[in-house]
Design an enzyme around this catalytic site. Structure first.
Site, PDB file in Angstrom:
ATOM      1  N   ILE A 203       0.855  -1.183   0.000  1.00 10.77           N
ATOM      2  CA  ILE A 203       0.000   0.000   0.000  1.00 10.77           C
ATOM      3  C   ILE A 203       0.888   1.229   0.000  1.00 10.77           C
ATOM      4  O   ILE A 203       1.817   1.346   0.808  1.00 10.77           O
ATOM      5  CB  ILE A 203      -0.889   0.015   1.263  1.00 10.77           C
ATOM      6  N   LYS A 204       0.550   2.128  -0.930  1.00 14.39           N
ATOM      7  CA  LYS A 204       1.319   3.367  -0.997  1.00 14.39           C
ATOM      8  C   LYS A 204       0.413   4.524  -0.604  1.00 14.39           C
ATOM      9  O   LYS A 204      -0.648   4.713  -1.202  1.00 14.39           O
ATOM     10  CB  LYS A 204       1.838   3.564  -2.414  1.00 14.39           C
ATOM     11  N   VAL A 205       0.844   5.306   0.389  1.00 16.12           N
ATOM     12  CA  VAL A 205       0.093   6.503   0.788  1.00 16.12           C
ATOM     13  C   VAL A 205       1.050   7.687   0.900  1.00 16.12           C
ATOM     14  O   VAL A 205       2.270   7.532   0.842  1.00 16.12           O
ATOM     15  CB  VAL A 205      -0.617   6.306   2.147  1.00 16.12           C
TER      16      VAL A 205
END
Lengths: 312, 312, 312, 312, 312
Positions: A203-205
């Site tokens: 997951i990229k945030v």
């Protein structure tokens, strides 16, 4: 196979061995191989922001081969890009670095309060290009969010059937969110959780601020004294939101900055907070390659240090 | 197979040999065979602008056979048209010239600020008609752009599986762009880049002006002194935006002009700027055939001269 | 097989023999068999305008068998109707007259400036009912036009694969067109061209007036002195717009008129202008059968006369 | 549509209108149109017996166009042939005569006591070639019979879905049958019945002798005094075996004979016995065309006489 | 497009334009382009006879690139080989010579009286490799013949749908045929006819002897005085058996011979008899390249002379 990588793989027990093998490839490549940390080079900015804004400051970067070389020389764990950029170099750099095919994209020619993304590549494209994973952007909060959730559901199902990993870029956007709200700690934590619930392996945030966007959330953060004062605390909170550290969460490097110390401080905070790494685009390919390699090296040095694990 | 054609084919390493064979057929046909340059005859104006506006000035051009003959006699690399026009002559001219099937079209009966295109032919149609490539129009900037991107993604995937090449007409349009903006250098460069990222083998754009449309882009062009003063410089910039010259970019000839010198000067600028050729519709079929052949001959003469390559 | 029918079939070289066989069946049936001319009975007005408006003036026409009988007795080339009407008589009149299944329809219960059509039958329906062709209506100019173009594209591809012919009703409509514009010569010619580009074998349009709707077209008609003063000239122009006479273009008879001489004059003009025939609905089934047969006979008499061919 | 053809169509109430339309086309074409009788030209002998044995006596017959012309000029109801022969002329003779695509074939290079047939064409081939029916051979009695029954089941199901008719060549063969048994009256009647049970619209058998092959059958024929003494009686019996005359049964003409009177006597017997016609291959194309036309004309004269119907 | 090639294409009217385009590519490539004659290099002997038997006499021929180069340098119309050989060079020689993918093969490790072939490649393989045609071997006379006929039926249907041409190697074999019978004139003519009936565009057979194998055929040849005394007469007969010259029939060169004059005499006989060319494997790649080029050149010289056409 280090114990840490083995531990991380154990979190994804529902996936078939093909998908786990590709998660392992991402974790076992490059300078950070085996550490459980990742630094990924993403280059979708040409599509998202336009080519001149992305590459004019370092003209070599117009050439799709440049990014393969940069990611390989820097020892990144993977290189992520849209269809065209991967097609333009995949055969030339066969097997030299794990690839992530960005399967949807938007552009900056039309400014919309509730943005959407176009499907620009398929899982079958990822297979024929030898990719380890598909990448997919969602905009939680956009009026089009449910359509995007439905699309990544179908893509992830197909990807997992064929043994690929799934990386979700989870960027809150939409008419109910102002700029400040897009990186509010409650919103970023929420975005990470949604991506995890949609079945992402990675997951990229964006890095969160201490601002709290939603009234309903504010009460909880205040009354329960959730620690979000420092960046490391906020990173730790976001990682906790993504299944208590049992999903790989990485953070974007943001726009190119001249002050490298600030960037490295952020990386130290990510590391201190138990984050799993960084995805560094503009801060790498918009500098001369020599400078980019030095900066990426410094970032990897930090991640290569003793990890500070949430789950330890 | 000339070294130049071989070099161009090497840029498309992700494609299967069937698709490369069809790219080679386009590059190895007609008067410019082997030079790496292309002059293509497109005749979709009947659909896009209406038959009388397109053909009344040269009534023979109402006849679909006329365009096959014109393209063949002129020694064009290919003839591109919608389904009906190709169906009306494909058997009669079997094997005489590479064909490109335009798979989507719009018309001029409804004026929309955010235009879209209808799907009007399929990849299977292209195969049964013996085409070398499919052609597809996108309108970057239109509110319908993401739908079009998704459609060409699916069409391109199918085309490439069956060994066809993909040509994208990338024409910026939409409610955020005024007429001047549609041919602004930043916008045209962006449009070329998007087409390349979508997996096009050949990209068709309009000739750009020196105008800059987007505020965010203007700073880059100004501060980095990107050279865009002359048409040749702008062509070179657009070619650079399309993967640093590693994608074939050709330029449209625009509306029929009486001043042929101006048109030939534009072709010289395209050639000088490293462009790969022209797609000349109205300036060919709206003239008497004799004049059209002379003009197309003069254009090919220019392209047949020593090339000025960006990638050299 | 007359030389004229053989010539007409030669225009459709991209079609398989199955489709050509069905085009031949339409051309070789009834009183005009072999002439290359067609008179078709269409009865979709019950759906489009309502049953009472359509049939109360001749109550026998409520009965679906009536129309089969009328078309057969009159010696029409074909009978065209929606699914229900064909299903209600197809077995009873097996093999007695070529059938065309109208595959989409609209109604008069909802008045829309930008009308659309519902898919009401399929290509598979046409096969099981023994039809020679599918019929499909498009509204060029409607905000829904692109959707309709995409639908007929898919229908036509399937129909042609299985050996059926394709008839397109091309009726300009939409918020940018007033009533006068719908039958303007430039608009009707454009509509015929679009249908041809979409792959129609037979194109049905309304008779055009001398009015010119589009500014951009008016210049062309005026400056080039396109002859459109007489109805025959306008018919000739429309036929030219449909691939220079290489597609079959027929004209609708319009609303029922008491003045049969006017109607026959129109037919004479269609014939003189090189049109391929008429599709006569309300002017046939809204009269007593005896009168209808006499009128249709008079129309066929005209078409059976020496043809005036554009392509001669 | 004659009453007789309408009556015949009424026997096939389970078929869709598409299939009935094609049965009607077969019955309504050529010199015997409307009589309910058929004379069909079949040319699969090149495949089944070899080209020289089939065509050397009339060298023009090597040319696939010859057979189209012969069938058309003779006024046959249909022309039946394998894929290659139909492909070689279908476009040239579009719409001139109903076609039957033989979908399986055997050859004479391998002599087997239990013969089988190869699938050599498909229902989709029949559709693209504009055929009215598929033709299929079964060898009741062969060790491979059940495989062939299963194949025609699948072919017939598909053909009927798309509106084609089904013609079965039912030729008893196999290790338990000697030459005499193959044309025994009980065996031929049985073969006709099997074809009817398999769903054939038209059944082709050989003319039966008065010989009885099967012990179990002989008792029945003898005890019940089934009349089989004359050829007409035997034809009547075979027709009765095929659903009491409610299926179309036609008889093969056998090898080329010099004694035309004998052949015509057989035709008279078929007619007298209520047979529906003849399928005349070698006796037509192995003669000079002039003679073949005369002979076929004489055969049709007989069938055009007052019919002698089993079901009357 | 020469008149002769156009004439040949006209024989294949049932094919779609895609297939015709590929037939035209085969006829319009190399030294014999446009003549209607073909010389094809086939290299499946490694699979069929073993590598040492095939290549040890000219060790360079072990290398798959060698055969591409030989076919290109010699100016052959096409190069035909199994999957592995084409995969090993297709990208390296993209677009330099038309390719034919042999889709079934047998080997010499098991000696069977009734041989069969294994499916070793697919139509989809041919498309991804950019081939113009599929190649398929049948053994008429083998106990497995019907299985092979059914396979090529399915392959040909798929190939023709996607626009590929079909080449059938028709080699009589089987327990009922001795060596002499395999090349008997009646058997070779029969084999050519079967391939044509199965829908082949190009038929490859062996050169026939004057021997007659089948009793049933012998009578015909004898009584009708079919001229088969000279090789040219026999070639003419075989071409006649393949639809009276309306199918392309080429002849194999047979095992490598030292006596080139004999080979050239055979070519002269093929040419004189109206054959369409040669497929020369062992006699080309088992010689030093220089010698092979000289021999192939001499063969092409003969075919480039005034053609002697059966259909003229």
């Amino acid at each position: 196979m280090t114990p840490r990588v083995r531990e991380i793989l154990s979190w994804y027990g529902a996936d078939n061995v093909g998908t786990l093998t590709n998660v392992a490839r991402l974790l076992n490549h490059g300078r950070l191989a085996g550490t459980g940390k990742l630094v990924i080079l993403p280059v979708d900015q040409g599509f998202e922001h336009g080519p001149a804004r992305s590459f004019a400051s370092n003209r070599l970067a117009y050439n799709p081969h440049y990014h393969f070389e940069l990611a390989i020389e820097a020892g990144c764990n993977a290189y992520a890009a849209p269809l065209g950029f991967l097609e333009a170099g995949a055969r030339d750099f066969t097997g030299e670095i794990p690839l992530i095919l960005k399967c949807n994209d938007n552009n900056a020619l039309l400014d919309e309060k509730d943005p959407n993304q176009a499907l620009t590549a398929s899982v079958q494209d990822a297979l024929r290009l030898g990719c380890c994973a598909i990448g997919f952007t969602i905009y939680p909060g956009s009026a089009h969010q449910l359509e995007m959730f439905g699309q990544i559901r179908a893509y992830a199902e197909e990807a997992k059937r064929y043994g690929l990993a799934v990386v979700i870029w989870s960027y809150p956007r939409g008419s109910d969110l102002d700029k400040e709200g897009e990186t509010a700690i409650d919103v970023v934590g929420y975005a990470a959780h949604i991506a995890a619930q949609l079945g992402a392996h990675i997951i990229k945030v964006k890095l969160p601020t201490a601002y709290i966007e939603q009234e309903s959330a504010r009460n909880v953060y205040d009354q329960l004294h959730v620690p979000i004062a420092t960046l490391a605390e906020r990173v730790r909170h976001v990682v906790e939101c993504a299944f208590a550290g049992r999903r790989i969460v990485i953070f974007s490097g943001g726009p190119a900055v001249s002050d490298q110390d600030k960037l490295l401080d952020e990386v130290r905070a990510i590391h201190a907070g138990g984050g799993f790494g960084s995805i560094i685009g503009r801060n790498s390919f918009q500098r001369p390659k020599k400078d980019a390699l030095r900066l990426l090296g410094a970032i990897m040095d930090i991640y290569a240090g003793a990890p500070d694990r949430l789950t330890a």
